[in-house]
Scaffold this motif. Structure first.
Motif, PDB file in Angstrom:
ATOM      1  N   LEU A   1       0.825  -1.208   0.000  1.00 35.59           N
ATOM      2  CA  LEU A   1       0.000   0.000   0.000  1.00 35.59           C
ATOM      3  C   LEU A   1       0.857   1.256   0.000  1.00 35.59           C
ATOM      4  N   GLU A   2       1.925   1.249   0.782  1.00 41.65           N
ATOM      5  CA  GLU A   2       2.828   2.403   0.827  1.00 41.65           C
ATOM      6  C   GLU A   2       3.519   2.608  -0.512  1.00 41.65           C
ATOM      7  N   ALA A   3       3.884   1.508  -1.162  1.00 42.25           N
ATOM      8  CA  ALA A   3       4.540   1.603  -2.471  1.00 42.25           C
ATOM      9  C   ALA A   3       3.569   2.103  -3.532  1.00 42.25           C
ATOM     10  N   GLU A   4       2.317   1.639  -3.500  1.00 42.45           N
ATOM     11  CA  GLU A   4       1.321   2.110  -4.459  1.00 42.45           C
ATOM     12  C   GLU A   4       1.113   3.609  -4.333  1.00 42.45           C
ATOM     13  N   GLU A   5       1.078   4.091  -3.096  1.00 37.75           N
ATOM     14  CA  GLU A   5       0.914   5.530  -2.873  1.00 37.75           C
ATOM     15  C   GLU A   5       2.122   6.292  -3.390  1.00 37.75           C
ATOM     16  N   LEU A   6       3.312   5.727  -3.223  1.00 40.17           N
ATOM     17  CA  LEU A   6       4.531   6.418  -3.635  1.00 40.17           C
ATOM     18  C   LEU A   6       4.624   6.534  -5.159  1.00 40.17           C
ATOM     19  N   VAL A   7       4.338   5.452  -5.883  1.00 40.89           N
ATOM     20  CA  VAL A   7       4.485   5.489  -7.341  1.00 40.89           C
ATOM     21  C   VAL A   7       3.223   5.962  -8.047  1.00 40.89           C
ATOM     22  N   GLY A   8       2.087   5.989  -7.335  1.00 42.15           N
ATOM     23  CA  GLY A   8       0.882   6.583  -7.888  1.00 42.15           C
ATOM     24  C   GLY A   8      -0.029   5.661  -8.669  1.00 42.15           C
ATOM     25  N   HIS A   9       0.121   4.344  -8.509  1.00 40.07           N
ATOM     26  CA  HIS A   9      -0.802   3.428  -9.166  1.00 40.07           C
ATOM     27  C   HIS A   9      -0.827   2.091  -8.427  1.00 40.07           C
ATOM     28  N   GLU A  10      -1.891   1.311  -8.679  1.00 44.89           N
ATOM     29  CA  GLU A  10      -2.043   0.027  -8.018  1.00 44.89           C
ATOM     30  C   GLU A  10      -1.286  -1.068  -8.774  1.00 44.89           C
ATOM     31  N   PHE A  11      -1.010  -2.164  -8.072  1.00 49.14           N
ATOM     32  CA  PHE A  11      -0.315  -3.296  -8.671  1.00 49.14           C
ATOM     33  C   PHE A  11      -1.273  -4.486  -8.762  1.00 49.14           C
ATOM     34  N   ASN A  12      -1.225  -5.169  -9.892  1.00 47.92           N
ATOM     35  CA  ASN A  12      -2.084  -6.334 -10.087  1.00 47.92           C
ATOM     36  C   ASN A  12      -1.367  -7.654  -9.873  1.00 47.92           C
ATOM     37  N   ASP A  13      -0.054  -7.672 -10.088  1.00 49.00           N
ATOM     38  CA  ASP A  13       0.683  -8.930 -10.016  1.00 49.00           C
ATOM     39  C   ASP A  13       2.156  -8.646  -9.748  1.00 49.00           C
ATOM     40  N   ASP A  14       2.956  -9.713  -9.724  1.00 48.05           N
ATOM     41  CA  ASP A  14       4.375  -9.566  -9.429  1.00 48.05           C
ATOM     42  C   ASP A  14       5.098  -8.727 -10.482  1.00 48.05           C
ATOM     43  N   GLU A  15       4.675  -8.821 -11.738  1.00 53.76           N
ATOM     44  CA  GLU A  15       5.328  -8.021 -12.769  1.00 53.76           C
ATOM     45  C   GLU A  15       5.151  -6.535 -12.479  1.00 53.76           C
ATOM     46  N   ASP A  16       3.933  -6.139 -12.071  1.00 53.60           N
ATOM     47  CA  ASP A  16       3.698  -4.739 -11.693  1.00 53.60           C
ATOM     48  C   ASP A  16       4.590  -4.339 -10.521  1.00 53.60           C
ATOM     49  N   ARG A  17       4.727  -5.242  -9.560  1.00 53.41           N
ATOM     50  CA  ARG A  17       5.539  -4.920  -8.380  1.00 53.41           C
ATOM     51  C   ARG A  17       7.020  -4.812  -8.737  1.00 53.41           C
ATOM     52  N   LEU A  18       7.486  -5.663  -9.629  1.00 56.87           N
ATOM     53  CA  LEU A  18       8.877  -5.596 -10.059  1.00 56.87           C
ATOM     54  C   LEU A  18       9.156  -4.305 -10.832  1.00 56.87           C
ATOM     55  N   ILE A  19       8.178  -3.879 -11.622  1.00 56.53           N
ATOM     56  CA  ILE A  19       8.310  -2.586 -12.300  1.00 56.53           C
ATOM     57  C   ILE A  19       8.342  -1.463 -11.272  1.00 56.53           C
ATOM     58  N   ALA A  20       7.483  -1.562 -10.248  1.00 54.52           N
ATOM     59  CA  ALA A  20       7.355  -0.494  -9.252  1.00 54.52           C
ATOM     60  C   ALA A  20       8.633  -0.288  -8.456  1.00 54.52           C
ATOM     61  N   VAL A  21       9.319  -1.369  -8.063  1.00 59.38           N
ATOM     62  CA  VAL A  21      10.558  -1.168  -7.306  1.00 59.38           C
ATOM     63  C   VAL A  21      11.592  -0.459  -8.166  1.00 59.38           C
TER      64      VAL A  21
END
Length: 320
Positions: free
Chosen positions: A187-207
């Motif tokens: 949740l903290e990461a979604e707020e920081l990057v400004g969008h929600e994550f659907n799967d691990d690929e989204d999370r890997l992009i987000a980091v």
């Protein structure tokens, strides 16, 4: 030496209440009261893991005295700035019948500009003998949201590795100060990057996006492990670290235990993969205990065999 910073320290009450319902009278079947706040929890786990640590921050009123006394009783070195207003008390109610936890966290005391100045001087003095500083948790009232960013810049000038675990505007400002490591949850990461994550690929992009914003390395904690963008041999590498689901006593403070494990392993000179794996094992083991920052080192070592570490190529959407 490792320093943990907790500007909004607390007394944490953890209660186990079967069949918890709002508006009803209940009795606890288990309870624990301890000094808390994210940095304090991390210090407790680091102490248990055998690493040298000093906890610092603000402590005020009788509650602040109790925080310091409890840390001293646990043989956790500490050096807090005493403030005029009362430190907060937090309550977590865990229902063992459904695994749900309800948390009620007080806002905390107001802190004056003079008290903030005293703390900054204390931290920079302590940092002369430190290798790492872990800054974690929320801010008390009256503290500017860019305080963590300012502390990171000053600590970096002193050659100290900086690790930050917070959320919202304090995290946004802190990332721009280029800390060595940030460790938000989903949740903290979604707020920081400004969008929600659907799967691990989204999370890997987000980091990767978090690194692009300024952090040197980023770790996003998950219920079953973490994803991370780390520097390995001078280049950026992505990691997915996971552990099989397990029954837990309570999940409060698992992120703090993860970060303590990661920091302990990094302080000991372990590889990036080993640091992440040890952090995940500590986070998982901590869910076996009521209360935050509690880990059993021998149980952590046994859990390491269950941790899977994958080093992955960067997702195609990553432009780093």
């Amino acid at each position: 030496m490792i320093i943990t910073v907790t500007l909004n320290a607390a007394i944490d009450k953890s209660l186990s209440v079967p069949n918890f319902r709002l508006g009803r009278r209940h009795r606890t079947v288990e309870q624990r009261t301890a000094a808390g706040g994210k940095g304090v929890n991390i210090a407790r786990a680091l102490k248990t893991l055998g690493q040298p640590v000093i906890a610092t921050g603000f402590a005020g009123g009788p509650t602040g005295t109790r925080i310091v006394d409890q840390l001293t009783e646990e043989s956790i070195l500490n050096d807090f700035v005493r403030i005029r207003e009362e430190s907060r008390t937090n309550t977590a109610v865990y229902d063992p019948t459904n695994g749900q936890t309800t948390e009620i966290n007080e806002r905390g005391p107001a802190v004056s500009a003079q008290e903030i100045g005293l703390f900054r001087d204390k931290l920079l003095y302590l940092a002369r003998g430190a290798d790492m500083v872990v800054i974690a948790g929320s801010l008390p009232r009256g503290v500017d949201t860019d305080i963590y960013a300012g502390l990171i810049r000053e600590l970096k000038k002193a050659g100290v590795l900086t690790i930050i675990d917070t959320d919202g505007e304090p995290l946004r400002h802190a990332v721009r100060a280029e800390p060595d490591v940030i460790s938000p949850n989903v949740l903290e990461a979604e707020e920081l990057v400004g969008h929600e994550f659907n799967d691990d690929e989204d999370r890997l992009i987000a980091v990767g996006e978090m690194v692009e914003q300024g952090a040197h390395e980023a770790v996003m904690t998950l219920e079953d492990g973490c994803v991370a963008c780390m520097r390995v041999d001078g280049t950026r590498a992505r990691f997915r670290v996971s552990i099989a689901p397990r029954e837990s006593v309570a999940g409060v403070g698992a992120g703090d235990a993860f970060l303590a494990g990661y920091v302990a392993a990094r302080y000991a000179g372990k590889s990036t993969a080993d640091c992440l794996a040890f952090g995940v094992a500590c986070g998982a083991e901590s869910t076996e205990h009521l209360g935050a920052g509690i880990v059993e080192p021998r149980a952590v070592e046994r859990l390491l065999d269950e941790v899977e570490v994958q080093q992955l190529s960067a997702p195609t959407a990553d432009v780093s």
